[in-house]
Design a protein around this motif. Structure first.
Motif, PDB file in Angstrom:
ATOM      1  N   THR A 420      -5.689 -32.128 -39.804  1.00  0.00           N
ATOM      2  CA  THR A 420      -4.986 -32.580 -38.132  1.00  0.00           C
ATOM      3  C   THR A 420      -6.055 -32.218 -37.695  1.00  0.00           C
ATOM      4  O   THR A 420      -5.779 -32.061 -36.299  1.00  0.00           O
ATOM      5  CB  THR A 420      -3.612 -31.391 -38.161  1.00  0.00           C
ATOM      6  OG1 THR A 420      -3.887 -30.234 -38.361  1.00  0.00           O
ATOM      7  CG2 THR A 420      -2.662 -32.612 -39.388  1.00  0.00           C
ATOM      8  N   LEU A 421      -7.031 -31.412 -37.702  1.00  0.00           N
ATOM      9  CA  LEU A 421      -8.357 -31.517 -36.690  1.00  0.00           C
ATOM     10  C   LEU A 421      -9.635 -32.501 -36.860  1.00  0.00           C
ATOM     11  O   LEU A 421      -9.445 -32.957 -35.544  1.00  0.00           O
ATOM     12  CB  LEU A 421      -9.089 -30.502 -37.089  1.00  0.00           C
ATOM     13  CG  LEU A 421     -10.209 -30.369 -35.769  1.00  0.00           C
ATOM     14  CD1 LEU A 421     -10.017 -29.477 -34.744  1.00  0.00           C
ATOM     15  CD2 LEU A 421     -11.141 -28.997 -36.280  1.00  0.00           C
ATOM     16  N   SER A 422     -10.015 -32.861 -37.831  1.00  0.00           N
ATOM     17  CA  SER A 422     -10.826 -34.585 -38.016  1.00  0.00           C
ATOM     18  C   SER A 422     -10.408 -35.636 -37.892  1.00  0.00           C
ATOM     19  O   SER A 422     -10.906 -36.203 -37.731  1.00  0.00           O
ATOM     20  CB  SER A 422     -11.826 -33.765 -38.904  1.00  0.00           C
ATOM     21  OG  SER A 422     -11.022 -34.498 -40.307  1.00  0.00           O
ATOM     22  N   MET A 423      -9.018 -35.317 -38.716  1.00  0.00           N
ATOM     23  CA  MET A 423      -8.309 -36.970 -38.168  1.00  0.00           C
ATOM     24  C   MET A 423      -8.899 -37.419 -39.170  1.00  0.00           C
ATOM     25  O   MET A 423      -8.729 -38.750 -39.389  1.00  0.00           O
ATOM     26  CB  MET A 423      -7.681 -37.598 -37.226  1.00  0.00           C
ATOM     27  CG  MET A 423      -6.902 -36.625 -35.817  1.00  0.00           C
ATOM     28  SD  MET A 423      -5.563 -36.434 -36.300  1.00  0.00           S
ATOM     29  CE  MET A 423      -4.820 -37.935 -35.728  1.00  0.00           C
ATOM     30  N   LYS A 424      -9.193 -37.062 -40.410  1.00  0.00           N
ATOM     31  CA  LYS A 424      -9.699 -38.149 -41.666  1.00  0.00           C
ATOM     32  C   LYS A 424      -8.617 -37.709 -41.914  1.00  0.00           C
ATOM     33  O   LYS A 424      -7.992 -36.435 -42.818  1.00  0.00           O
ATOM     34  CB  LYS A 424     -10.915 -37.599 -41.880  1.00  0.00           C
ATOM     35  CG  LYS A 424     -12.202 -37.301 -40.902  1.00  0.00           C
ATOM     36  CD  LYS A 424     -13.490 -38.605 -41.593  1.00  0.00           C
ATOM     37  CE  LYS A 424     -14.375 -38.473 -40.588  1.00  0.00           C
ATOM     38  NZ  LYS A 424     -15.766 -37.593 -40.137  1.00  0.00           N
ATOM     39  N   GLY A 432     -12.125 -42.515 -58.982  1.00  0.00           N
ATOM     40  CA  GLY A 432     -11.502 -41.459 -59.055  1.00  0.00           C
ATOM     41  C   GLY A 432     -11.974 -40.544 -58.395  1.00  0.00           C
ATOM     42  O   GLY A 432     -11.646 -38.793 -58.081  1.00  0.00           O
ATOM     43  N   LYS A 433     -13.293 -40.267 -57.001  1.00  0.00           N
ATOM     44  CA  LYS A 433     -13.825 -39.298 -56.462  1.00  0.00           C
ATOM     45  C   LYS A 433     -12.894 -39.329 -55.156  1.00  0.00           C
ATOM     46  O   LYS A 433     -12.504 -40.813 -54.536  1.00  0.00           O
ATOM     47  CB  LYS A 433     -14.849 -39.843 -56.341  1.00  0.00           C
ATOM     48  CG  LYS A 433     -16.319 -38.673 -56.911  1.00  0.00           C
ATOM     49  CD  LYS A 433     -17.449 -39.376 -55.825  1.00  0.00           C
ATOM     50  CE  LYS A 433     -18.232 -39.712 -57.136  1.00  0.00           C
ATOM     51  NZ  LYS A 433     -18.947 -40.660 -56.682  1.00  0.00           N
ATOM     52  N   VAL A 434     -12.527 -38.354 -54.518  1.00  0.00           N
ATOM     53  CA  VAL A 434     -11.597 -37.847 -53.460  1.00  0.00           C
ATOM     54  C   VAL A 434     -12.499 -36.985 -52.276  1.00  0.00           C
ATOM     55  O   VAL A 434     -13.134 -36.277 -52.720  1.00  0.00           O
ATOM     56  CB  VAL A 434     -10.465 -37.293 -53.838  1.00  0.00           C
ATOM     57  CG1 VAL A 434      -9.074 -37.258 -52.449  1.00  0.00           C
ATOM     58  CG2 VAL A 434      -9.478 -38.004 -55.292  1.00  0.00           C
ATOM     59  N   SER A 435     -12.165 -38.294 -50.984  1.00  0.00           N
ATOM     60  CA  SER A 435     -13.255 -37.783 -49.839  1.00  0.00           C
ATOM     61  C   SER A 435     -12.012 -37.358 -48.939  1.00  0.00           C
ATOM     62  O   SER A 435     -10.987 -38.427 -48.466  1.00  0.00           O
ATOM     63  CB  SER A 435     -14.130 -38.420 -49.692  1.00  0.00           C
ATOM     64  OG  SER A 435     -14.331 -39.430 -49.649  1.00  0.00           O
ATOM     65  N   PHE A 436     -12.873 -37.106 -47.764  1.00  0.00           N
ATOM     66  CA  PHE A 436     -12.202 -37.336 -46.781  1.00  0.00           C
ATOM     67  C   PHE A 436     -13.151 -38.517 -45.627  1.00  0.00           C
ATOM     68  O   PHE A 436     -14.265 -37.785 -45.337  1.00  0.00           O
ATOM     69  CB  PHE A 436     -12.142 -36.046 -45.626  1.00  0.00           C
ATOM     70  CG  PHE A 436     -10.831 -35.125 -45.978  1.00  0.00           C
ATOM     71  CD1 PHE A 436      -9.264 -35.665 -45.352  1.00  0.00           C
ATOM     72  CD2 PHE A 436     -11.134 -34.366 -47.590  1.00  0.00           C
ATOM     73  CE1 PHE A 436      -8.649 -34.189 -45.529  1.00  0.00           C
ATOM     74  CE2 PHE A 436     -10.008 -33.499 -47.235  1.00  0.00           C
ATOM     75  CZ  PHE A 436      -8.871 -33.450 -46.705  1.00  0.00           C
ATOM     76  N   LYS A 437     -12.039 -39.809 -45.505  1.00  0.00           N
ATOM     77  CA  LYS A 437     -13.274 -40.436 -44.532  1.00  0.00           C
ATOM     78  C   LYS A 437     -12.527 -40.809 -42.888  1.00  0.00           C
ATOM     79  O   LYS A 437     -11.173 -40.864 -43.383  1.00  0.00           O
ATOM     80  CB  LYS A 437     -13.106 -41.424 -45.419  1.00  0.00           C
ATOM     81  CG  LYS A 437     -14.121 -41.666 -46.395  1.00  0.00           C
ATOM     82  CD  LYS A 437     -14.441 -43.125 -47.106  1.00  0.00           C
ATOM     83  CE  LYS A 437     -15.602 -42.717 -48.631  1.00  0.00           C
ATOM     84  NZ  LYS A 437     -15.496 -43.506 -49.155  1.00  0.00           N
ATOM     85  N   GLY A 507     -17.776 -33.806 -45.669  1.00  0.00           N
ATOM     86  CA  GLY A 507     -16.057 -34.532 -46.082  1.00  0.00           C
ATOM     87  C   GLY A 507     -16.113 -34.992 -47.698  1.00  0.00           C
ATOM     88  O   GLY A 507     -14.775 -35.059 -47.869  1.00  0.00           O
ATOM     89  N   THR A 508     -16.460 -34.260 -48.275  1.00  0.00           N
ATOM     90  CA  THR A 508     -16.025 -33.743 -49.725  1.00  0.00           C
ATOM     91  C   THR A 508     -14.608 -33.288 -49.710  1.00  0.00           C
ATOM     92  O   THR A 508     -14.259 -32.432 -48.409  1.00  0.00           O
ATOM     93  CB  THR A 508     -17.199 -33.278 -50.969  1.00  0.00           C
ATOM     94  OG1 THR A 508     -17.946 -32.984 -50.612  1.00  0.00           O
ATOM     95  CG2 THR A 508     -16.553 -33.164 -52.359  1.00  0.00           C
ATOM     96  N   ALA A 509     -13.490 -34.090 -50.447  1.00  0.00           N
ATOM     97  CA  ALA A 509     -12.148 -32.835 -50.893  1.00  0.00           C
ATOM     98  C   ALA A 509     -12.454 -31.909 -51.835  1.00  0.00           C
ATOM     99  O   ALA A 509     -12.964 -32.586 -52.556  1.00  0.00           O
ATOM    100  CB  ALA A 509     -11.345 -33.900 -50.975  1.00  0.00           C
ATOM    101  N   THR A 510     -12.483 -30.985 -52.076  1.00  0.00           N
ATOM    102  CA  THR A 510     -12.600 -29.477 -52.451  1.00  0.00           C
ATOM    103  C   THR A 510     -11.526 -29.156 -52.416  1.00  0.00           C
ATOM    104  O   THR A 510     -10.345 -28.601 -52.064  1.00  0.00           O
ATOM    105  CB  THR A 510     -13.084 -28.634 -52.158  1.00  0.00           C
ATOM    106  OG1 THR A 510     -13.218 -28.038 -51.138  1.00  0.00           O
ATOM    107  CG2 THR A 510     -15.163 -29.871 -52.291  1.00  0.00           C
TER     108      THR A 510
END
Ligand SMILES: *[C@@H]1O[C@H](CO)[C@@H](O)[C@H](O)[C@H]1NC(C)=O
Ligand SMILES: *[C@@H]1O[C@H](CO)[C@@H](O)[C@H](O)[C@H]1NC(C)=O
Ligand SMILES: *[C@@H]1O[C@H](CO)[C@@H](O)[C@H](O)[C@H]1NC(C)=O
Length: 534
Positions: A420-424, A432-437, A507-510
C-alpha cells in the motif's frame, strides 16, 4: 494490541460500540455538507435551502438525512466565558434554532471544529477548550462532529494522538452523544513513510466512527475534479482493512456540481463510493441540482449496496492502466462486482467467475447465474458456461456495477495483494517465483485468499505461497503447509515462521521478521474475511 483479520472467522465485530450493543453509526452516513461547494461562505440559508431541496427532490427519503456544517460558522474569537460564538451575520437565528429546524424536517445536524489552536480557515480551534465545546455542541443540538486537524502544536503523530485522545475520552464518557469524524489521518497521507498514517488510522478506528483519510476533494468551481476524486479513491483502496461495523473510511464528499465533471464521471464517483460503503455526503448547490443528478443519486440498488449491513469496502480484483475491477459481499450472500473504465475511450471487459470470487467447479454443475446490472436495473440469466460477467461498452471514466445472486457458488475472496505504499502487485510466475511488480491485470496477480489461510494465484491454482527460508515461492505443498493470517496492521503473517510478507528493495517477495507497520510489510488484500479485535 493489534487487531487480526482471522481468515476463518464469521461475522463482523462491532466498531466503536460496546460488545453486543448496536453501534452508534451502523451504516455509512448520507446527507449534505457545505464545504466543497460553498467553502467559508457558510450560511443559515444554505442549510435551510438544502433541507427544502432534499425533501422536494425525494433525496431525504432515499436516505440523505444529515446536514453537516463545515468550517467558518463562528466568529473569530471566543466569548468571555470561553464558549465559541456563531456568526450572527451568517446565522441570524442562531445554531440552536437551526438544529431544531433541521430536526423538524427529519434531518440530523452535524457541526465542525478543529483540534488545533485555529481551524484551517483561521477560526478558533478547540485545543484546550475540548470540554466546553463538547458541551456547547451537544447543547446546541448537534449529533455529529467533524474534527479537523489544522494547526496542532506540532505536526508529529504523538501530538495528534494526545490531542485526539482528549476527544476519545469525552466520547467514551458519553458514547451515544455524537458521531465523531476524525480528520487526523488526512494530515499524514501521501508521505514517503506511511507508518504514522497507518498508526493514526489504527487509533481513529478505536475512538471514533469515521476517518477522513486523505486530501480534500476539489472545491467549486476551479480545478479538475476527476483526478482529485481518483486520488482519494487510490488512497481509499489502501485502507479497506480498517473499515468495520461502526467505523468507516471516508474518501470525502460527492462534489456533484463541480463543473469539470462529465455525467459519467459523477456517476462513477457515486458508484465507487457505494461499492465502498463510504459516506455519501453531497457537497453541491441542492437548489440547482439537475434531474439527472437526482436520478443517479437516488438509485436504490446502488444505495442498497452502500447501506448494506455488512458494510464491506469493495477491494481490488485486478488493475491495469485502463481497468480497475473491485468486488465485495453483501449481507444476503450476493456478490458485487464493480468495473471502472479509467481509459480515454469506451470499452468492454469480461470478468471471469473465478475473478469474481466464485467457484468455476460449482458453476459447471449449475445452470444460469442471475446477474443484475445496478445502473439499468435489468436482471439477466447468464449462462454459467459463458465464463463470466461482461461489462459492455462502458464509457470512458464510467463504472458498471453488477450484483450476482447468491447460492450459485461459495465465495473465495479473490484479487490483488499489493503493497500500500509502492502500489506494486504480488505476482506469481510460471516457475513459482513470486515478486512485486507493476499491476497488469494478469492471472499471476489474482490471488485466492482461502478461508483456511492458504493463498494461491489463479495462474497456479494448485500451488500456494510458502515462506521457503525467507523466499516466497508458490508450491504445491504450500496448500497444506503454509497458512497465512492478515492483521489490521496490514501484515500478512506466515503461520509457521511468524514472518511477514515483505517487498524487498529489488521487488523480490520475501518473508522477514515482522516490524511495526513498515512500508515494505503493509499490504492490502481481497477482504471477504472478517475483522476481529484481538
Ligand atoms: C463566496 O461569496 C463571495 C462573495 O459573495 C463570492 O464572490 C464567491 O464566489 C462565493 N464563493 C462560492 C464558492 O460560492
Ligand atoms: C457564554 O457566553 C455566550 C456569549 O455571551 C452566551 O451566549 C452563552 O450562553 C454563555 N455560555 C454559558 C454556558 O453561560
Ligand atoms: C517511519 O516512521 C516511523 C514512525 O514515525 C519510524 O519509527 C520509522 O523509523 C520510519 N522509517 C523509516 C525507514 O524512516
Amino acid at each position: 494490541m493489534k487487531s487480526q483479520i482471522a481468515l476463518t472467522a464469521v461475522g463482523l465485530v462491532g466498531g466503536a460500540a460496546a460488545a453486543g450493543s448496536e453501534p452508534l453509526l451502523p451504516l455509512p452516513p448520507m446527507g449534505f455538507n457545505n464545504w466543497a461547494r460553498f467553502m467559508t461562505n457558510i450560511t443559515e440559508g444554505i442549510f435551510v435551502d438544502a433541507a427544502e431541496a432534499l425533501v422536494k427532490t425525494g433525496l431525504r427519503d432515499v436516505g440523505y438525512n444529515r446536514l453537516n456544517l463545515d468550517d467558518a460558522w463562528s466568529t473569530m474569537a471566543r466569548a468571555a466565558n470561553g464558549s465559541m460564538v456563531w456568526d450572527t451575520k451568517k446565522f441570524p437565528k442562531g445554531l440552536p434554532w437551526l438544529t431544531s429546524y433541521m430536526k423538524s424536517k427529519g434531518f440530523i445536524p452535524g457541526i465542525y471544529t478543529d483540534a488545533g489552536t485555529l481551524s484551517c480557515g483561521g477560526y478558533p480551534g478547540a485545543l484546550d477548550h475540548e470540554e466546553i465545546d463538547w458541551k456547547d455542541f451537544k447543547a446546541w443540538g448537534f449529533e455529529y462532529l467533524k474534527m479537523d486537524g489544522c494547526n496542532l502544536p506540532d505536526g508529529g503523530e504523538p501530538v495528534y494522538r494526545e490531542v485526539y485522545a482528549r476527544w476519545g475520552k469525552l466520547i467514551a464518557e458519553d458514547p451515544e452523544a455524537m458521531v465523531f469524524s476524525d480528520s487526523a489521518p488526512a494530515y499524514f497521507e501521501g508521505q514517503k513513510n506511511l507508518t504514522d498514517w497507518y498508526t493514526i488510522m489504527g487509533w481513529a478506528q478505536k475512538m471514533g466512527h469515521l476517518a477522513r483519510h486523505s486530501a480534500d476533494i476539489q472545491t467549486y468551481p476551479k480545478g479538475k475534479s476527476w483526478p482529485s476524486m481518483m486520488y482519494n479513491y487510490d488512497q481509499h483502496v489502501r485502507l479497506a482493512r480498517y473499515q468495520k461495523v461502526g467505523f468507516f473510511n471516508d474518501p470525502d464528499f460527492l462534489n456533484v456540481d463541480h463543473p469539470s465533471y462529465t455525467l459519467d464521471e459523477k456517476k462513477s464517483h457515486f458508484a465507487l463510493w457505494c461499492s465502498f460503503s463510504a459516506p455519501l455526503l453531497l457537497s453541491t448547490d441542492l437548489t440547482a441540482i439537475t434531474k439527472e443528478e437526482v436520478e443517479y443519486l437516488s438509485n436504490k440498488d446502488l444505495i442498497a449496496i452502500n447501506q448494506d449491513k455488512l458494510i464491506q469496502q469493495a477491494t481490488l480484483v485486478s488493475r491495469d492502466s485502463n481497468w480497475d475491477v473491485l468486488s465485495k459481499d453483501v449481507e444476503n450472500g450476493d456478490r458485487i462486482v464493480t468495473i471502472l473504465n479509467k481509459g480515454a475511450s469506451a470499452g468492454s471487459l469480461t470478468v471471469s467467475w473465478e475473478r469474481a470470487g466464485l467457484s468455476t467447479k460449482a458453476l459447471r454443475r449449475g445452470k444460469d447465474v442471475t446477474v443484475k446490472d445496478l445502473w439499468t436495473g435489468k436482471t439477466t440469466k447468464v449462462d454459467a458456461k459463458s465464463g463470466g460477467i461482461t461489462a459492455s461498452n462502458v464509457p470512458s471514466h464510467g463504472t458498471a456495477v453488477f450484483r450476482i445472486a447468491k447460492s450459485v457458488s461459495p465465495v473465495t475472496p479473490t484479487g490483488l495483494i499489493f503493497n500500500t505504499l509502492s502500489m506494486k502487485c504480488l505476482t506469481d510466475d510460471k516457475s513459482g517465483k513470486v515478486s512485486f511488480k507493476a499491476c497488469d491485470g494478469s492471472d499471476g496477480q489474482t490471488w485466492q485468499v482461502r478461508r483456511d489461510g492458504h493463498i494461491n494465484s489463479i495462474l497456479r491454482p494448485d500451488e500456494c505461497i510458502v515462506d521457503a527460508e525467507g523466499k516466497i515461492l508458490s508450491r504445491h505443498s504450500g496448500c497444506s503447509t503454509d497458512g497465512w493470517s492478515y492483521a489490521v496492521s496490514g501484515n500478512l503473517i506466515n503461520g509457521n515462521s511468524a514472518n511477514c510478507l515483505t517487498e524487498a528493495a529489488d521487488g523480490t517477495a520475501t518473508a522477514t521478521k515482522c516490524g511495526y507497520e513498515l512500508n515494505e510489510q503493509v499490504v492490502a488484500l481481497p477482504i471477504g474475511v472478517t475483522v476481529n479485535e484481538k
